[in-house]
Design a protein around this motif. Structure first.
Motif, PDB file in Angstrom:
ATOM      1  N   PHE A 169      72.712 -86.209 -55.477  1.00 39.15           N
ATOM      2  CA  PHE A 169      73.264 -85.106 -56.260  1.00 39.15           C
ATOM      3  C   PHE A 169      72.273 -84.623 -57.316  1.00 39.15           C
ATOM      4  CE2 PHE A 169      76.266 -83.516 -59.610  1.00 39.15           C
ATOM      5  CZ  PHE A 169      76.688 -82.401 -58.898  1.00 39.15           C
ATOM      6  N   SER A 170      71.651 -85.589 -57.992  1.00 38.76           N
ATOM      7  CA  SER A 170      70.668 -85.238 -59.020  1.00 38.76           C
ATOM      8  C   SER A 170      69.467 -84.512 -58.409  1.00 38.76           C
ATOM      9  CB  SER A 170      70.197 -86.506 -59.735  1.00 38.76           C
ATOM     10  OG  SER A 170      69.186 -86.219 -60.664  1.00 38.76           O
ATOM     11  N   THR A 174      68.187 -80.844 -59.358  1.00 35.42           N
ATOM     12  CA  THR A 174      66.820 -80.698 -59.853  1.00 35.42           C
ATOM     13  C   THR A 174      66.033 -79.706 -59.009  1.00 35.42           C
ATOM     14  OG1 THR A 174      66.848 -82.972 -60.677  1.00 35.42           O
ATOM     15  CG2 THR A 174      64.696 -81.931 -60.419  1.00 35.42           C
ATOM     16  N   LEU A 175      66.212 -79.773 -57.706  1.00 31.18           N
ATOM     17  CA  LEU A 175      65.523 -78.836 -56.808  1.00 31.18           C
ATOM     18  C   LEU A 175      65.918 -77.394 -57.113  1.00 31.18           C
ATOM     19  CD1 LEU A 175      65.683 -80.582 -53.307  1.00 31.18           C
ATOM     20  CD2 LEU A 175      63.622 -79.924 -54.538  1.00 31.18           C
ATOM     21  N   ILE A 176      67.226 -77.154 -57.232  1.00 25.12           N
ATOM     22  CA  ILE A 176      67.696 -75.787 -57.491  1.00 25.12           C
ATOM     23  C   ILE A 176      67.210 -75.297 -58.852  1.00 25.12           C
ATOM     24  CG2 ILE A 176      69.755 -74.372 -57.843  1.00 25.12           C
ATOM     25  CD1 ILE A 176      71.206 -76.234 -55.867  1.00 25.12           C
ATOM     26  N   GLY A 177      67.395 -76.157 -59.882  1.00 25.96           N
ATOM     27  CA  GLY A 177      66.975 -75.762 -61.228  1.00 25.96           C
ATOM     28  C   GLY A 177      65.481 -75.526 -61.325  1.00 25.96           C
ATOM     29  N   THR A 178      64.696 -76.421 -60.704  1.00 21.51           N
ATOM     30  CA  THR A 178      63.239 -76.281 -60.745  1.00 21.51           C
ATOM     31  C   THR A 178      62.799 -74.998 -60.065  1.00 21.51           C
ATOM     32  OG1 THR A 178      63.001 -78.684 -60.690  1.00 21.51           O
ATOM     33  CG2 THR A 178      61.058 -77.388 -60.130  1.00 21.51           C
ATOM     34  N   PHE A 319      59.561 -81.096 -58.287  1.00 23.03           N
ATOM     35  CA  PHE A 319      60.125 -80.498 -57.086  1.00 23.03           C
ATOM     36  C   PHE A 319      59.929 -81.412 -55.870  1.00 23.03           C
ATOM     37  CE2 PHE A 319      60.339 -77.664 -53.452  1.00 23.03           C
ATOM     38  CZ  PHE A 319      61.487 -76.917 -53.745  1.00 23.03           C
ATOM     39  N   THR A 320      58.734 -81.989 -55.763  1.00 24.49           N
ATOM     40  CA  THR A 320      58.474 -82.864 -54.609  1.00 24.49           C
ATOM     41  C   THR A 320      59.105 -84.241 -54.785  1.00 24.49           C
ATOM     42  OG1 THR A 320      56.338 -83.473 -55.606  1.00 24.49           O
ATOM     43  CG2 THR A 320      56.338 -81.721 -53.950  1.00 24.49           C
ATOM     44  N   GLU A 325      62.733 -88.415 -52.992  1.00 24.20           N
ATOM     45  CA  GLU A 325      63.910 -89.249 -53.191  1.00 24.20           C
ATOM     46  C   GLU A 325      64.983 -88.952 -52.152  1.00 24.20           C
ATOM     47  OE1 GLU A 325      64.908 -88.354 -57.198  1.00 24.20           O
ATOM     48  OE2 GLU A 325      63.516 -89.828 -58.065  1.00 24.20           O
ATOM     49  N   LEU A 326      65.153 -87.651 -51.829  1.00 21.65           N
ATOM     50  CA  LEU A 326      66.136 -87.292 -50.808  1.00 21.65           C
ATOM     51  C   LEU A 326      65.789 -87.916 -49.467  1.00 21.65           C
ATOM     52  CD1 LEU A 326      66.886 -83.517 -51.565  1.00 21.65           C
ATOM     53  CD2 LEU A 326      68.513 -85.415 -51.649  1.00 21.65           C
TER      54      LEU A 326
END
Length: 601
Positions: A169-170, A174-178, A319-320, A325-326
């Motif tokens: 979830f985090s 983070t991906l969207i926000g970044t 971003f990476t 982590e995903l």
């Protein structure tokens, strides 16, 4: 001379993942369905889950805010050499990182509680399901393999919930926000940073398509190892008696080797992920620095500033990192799903038939059992064929015949471990299908060939027949079972602790304890299945005396090979191929000079 054994641990055969058990693939639920079922357990903790999501949102926002403030500090204060206001920015930066750290701590702390409650409920439901499954289910499966589902597979889910749910979830937030902030700062550098995504996607796809089946295979091999270990530990006396230590060690080695190979390849292939991600990270940093530097020189900071480049290098890492982590969490998720599918496969097994809607509870019974034209078969194999007989209250019915004649099947039908296919079985004139199973069995007691004792004291093992019994009642039952004498000679008497296999006492003494347990239950129907087999003569006399006391006034069904144990039975039924071929008492059957007579001659 080289020691070849040193080489063995590093030899791994290639695993053909296309050969993953086709039957399991058919039965296994798809990923979406399994995740949905896991979510149903997690969603019970909605309040705590809301707090966790709030903390994840806060930590993600402040994780993005930190690099942004650093970039602004470079552009507004360091390059311009302007110190006015820098102190406030540094205080803001410290506050950002403190809030980020606190939110991380709280989300992890609360998620541990959610995970433990979820796994507790899942393990509880699985254990309860074990008790709702029919006896036939356990007859066909290794007990250790089932235990593996209750322990290893659920632990796998627990580890994933503790580590993966928050991370996934985090990482998405983070991906969207970044991405949003990067597009706001510089669309050009955003395109440069995103150029590695296609390479990353195909690399991760190649890896996860291989690790998913391997994790399923690993869980299956782990279940086989546990099942085999449980079987061999339980049968250790047989192993040693026949000196088969080398054989069972070799058999274990094969199963252990399969587990080793699947674990090796699953971890090796999934281990490519951080290497690939680090390489792509370095590539992304280099491209951002190169293109950003060129833009600063060419445009004189109108397109990109030095601070923006610094922000981008940090955001590129941010971003990476979520992608990394995903990918890692996805592998853990695959492993957890493999375990969850095995757990849910048990949950979805057909339970023991429910009691009929009009089934009743009986408070007492006379023990009058009648079989009327009863037929039954295990999986289309006919075991009983048109059986009819009557057991009046207090009578002893002996079942005699070769292995496979149908003796134990009659016992299973009386106790409703199985339901008969046709005909009718009544208790006091009432169809036993109209009686609740728990109520029916509460009026029965079993003394079986293999005396099963639980880990605990002798007192607790006897009291298992009636949990509300007082110590005086327990000791009285032991006396009536001829067990009191040997118990009193034990170091701690009734408080002597026994292992599950009853180590420290003889097989005959174990049987006396099970007779005491049955006496304490005060049943109206008694079932004795080879209760005196493999017992020495002296102990058999004690057991026979205890059994006579136990059978007094009770309807008893006795399965026995030793014919001297059934001479006094009211009715002896000689069985063959699922049919009753002779019926009567000892004297009448001897006069017939049939099969029963031949057994005595």
């Amino acid at each position: 001379m080289r020691n070849s054994s040193l080489k063995a641990p590093f030899q791994y055969k290639r695993i053909d993942i296309s050969s993953v058990n086709a039957d399991q693939q058919k039965k296994a639920k798809n990923m979406g369905t399994t995740l949905k079922r896991i979510w149903q357990y997690i969603a019970i903790e909605k309040g705590m889950l809301t707090l966790v999501i709030l903390m994840v949102l806060i930590s993600s926002i402040f994780a993005l805010l930190g690099p942004f403030l650093v970039g602004r500090a470079i552009d507004n204060f360091i390059i311009t050499q302007e110190a006015n206001g820098l102190g406030y920015l540094l205080l803001a930066l410290i506050a950002v990182y403190i809030i980020h750290s606190v939110s991380l701590f709280l989300q992890n702390f609360w998620m541990v509680g959610i995970a433990q409650n979820t796994v507790y409920t899942l393990r509880k439901n699985l254990f309860e399901q074990f008790h709702r499954l029919p006896i036939s289910y356990f007859d066909k499966r290794q007990h250790g393999e089932l235990m593996s589902r209750l322990t290893n597979d659920i632990d796998n889910i627990n580890n994933t919930l503790n580590q993966s749910v928050i991370q996934i979830f985090s990482s998405v937030l983070t991906l969207i926000g970044t991405l949003v902030v990067m597009l706001y700062l510089s669309p050009i550098l955003t395109v440069v940073a995103m150029s590695i995504i296609p390479v990353m996607y195909f690399a991760m796809r190649w890896i996860t398509r291989r690790t998913g089946p391997l994790y399923k295979l690993q869980q299956r091999h782990l279940g086989k190892v546990n099942g085999y270990v449980e079987e061999i530990v339980s049968g250790q006396h047989v192993v040693k008696t026949y000196s088969q230590e080398n054989y069972v060690t070799n058999q274990f080695e094969k199963r252990n080797n399969d587990l080793k190979n699947t674990g090796f390849w699953a971890l090796t292939i999934s281990g490519f992920i951080p290497k690939v991600m680090n390489m792509l990270n370095f590539l992304s940093f280099g491209l951002i620095a190169l293109v950003g530097g060129i833009l600063v020189i060419v445009s004189d900071t109108s397109l990109v500033t030095v601070g923006t480049i610094v922000i981008f290098t940090e955001y590129a890492r941010q971003f990476t990192r979520p992608l990394n982590e995903l990918s890692n969490q996805f592998n853990m998720l695959l492993s957890a799903i493999a375990g969850a599918e095995r757990v849910f496969n048990v949950m979805d097994e057909t339970q023991e038939e429910l009691d009929e809607k009009d089934a009743i509870t009986i408070n007492d019974t006379n023990g009058h059992v009648v079989f009327s034209n009863v037929s039954f078969g295990y999986e289309n194999t006919k075991t009983l064929d048109n059986i009819s007989f009557e057991a009046s209250p207090g009578e002893t019915i002996a079942l005699v015949g070769h292995t496979g004649a149908g003796k134990t099947t009659i016992i299973n039908l009386i106790s409703r471990f199985y339901n008969y296919d046709s005909g009718l079985i009544t208790l006091d004139g009432l169809d036993i299908k109209k009686i609740k199973r728990s109520s029916l069995r509460s009026h029965m007691a079993f003394v079986l060939q293999d005396a099963f004792l639980f880990h605990g004291t002798i007192r607790e093992n006897i009291r298992y027949g009636k949990l509300t019994a007082s110590d005086h009642e327990v000791e009285k039952a032991a006396k009536n079972a001829n067990a009191y004498e040997f118990i009193s000679h034990l170091p701690k008497g009734f408080d002597t602790i026994l292992d599950q296999d009853g180590s420290g006492i003889s097989q005959g003494q174990k049987q006396l304890l099970t007779i005491a347990r049955a006496l304490l239950a005060e049943p109206k129907i008694l079932i004795l299945d080879e209760a005196t087999s493999n017992i020495d003569t002296i102990t058999e006399i004690k057991i026979q005396d205890a059994l006579k006391r136990l059978m007094e006034g009770r309807t008893s069904f006795v399965v026995a090979h030793r014919l001297n144990t059934i001479r006094e039975a009211d009715i002896i039924m000689m069985m063959k191929n699922g049919k009753i071929i002779e019926k009567g008492n000892h004297n009448s059957l001897m006069k017939q000079k049939g099969y029963y007579y031949e057994l005595h001659s």
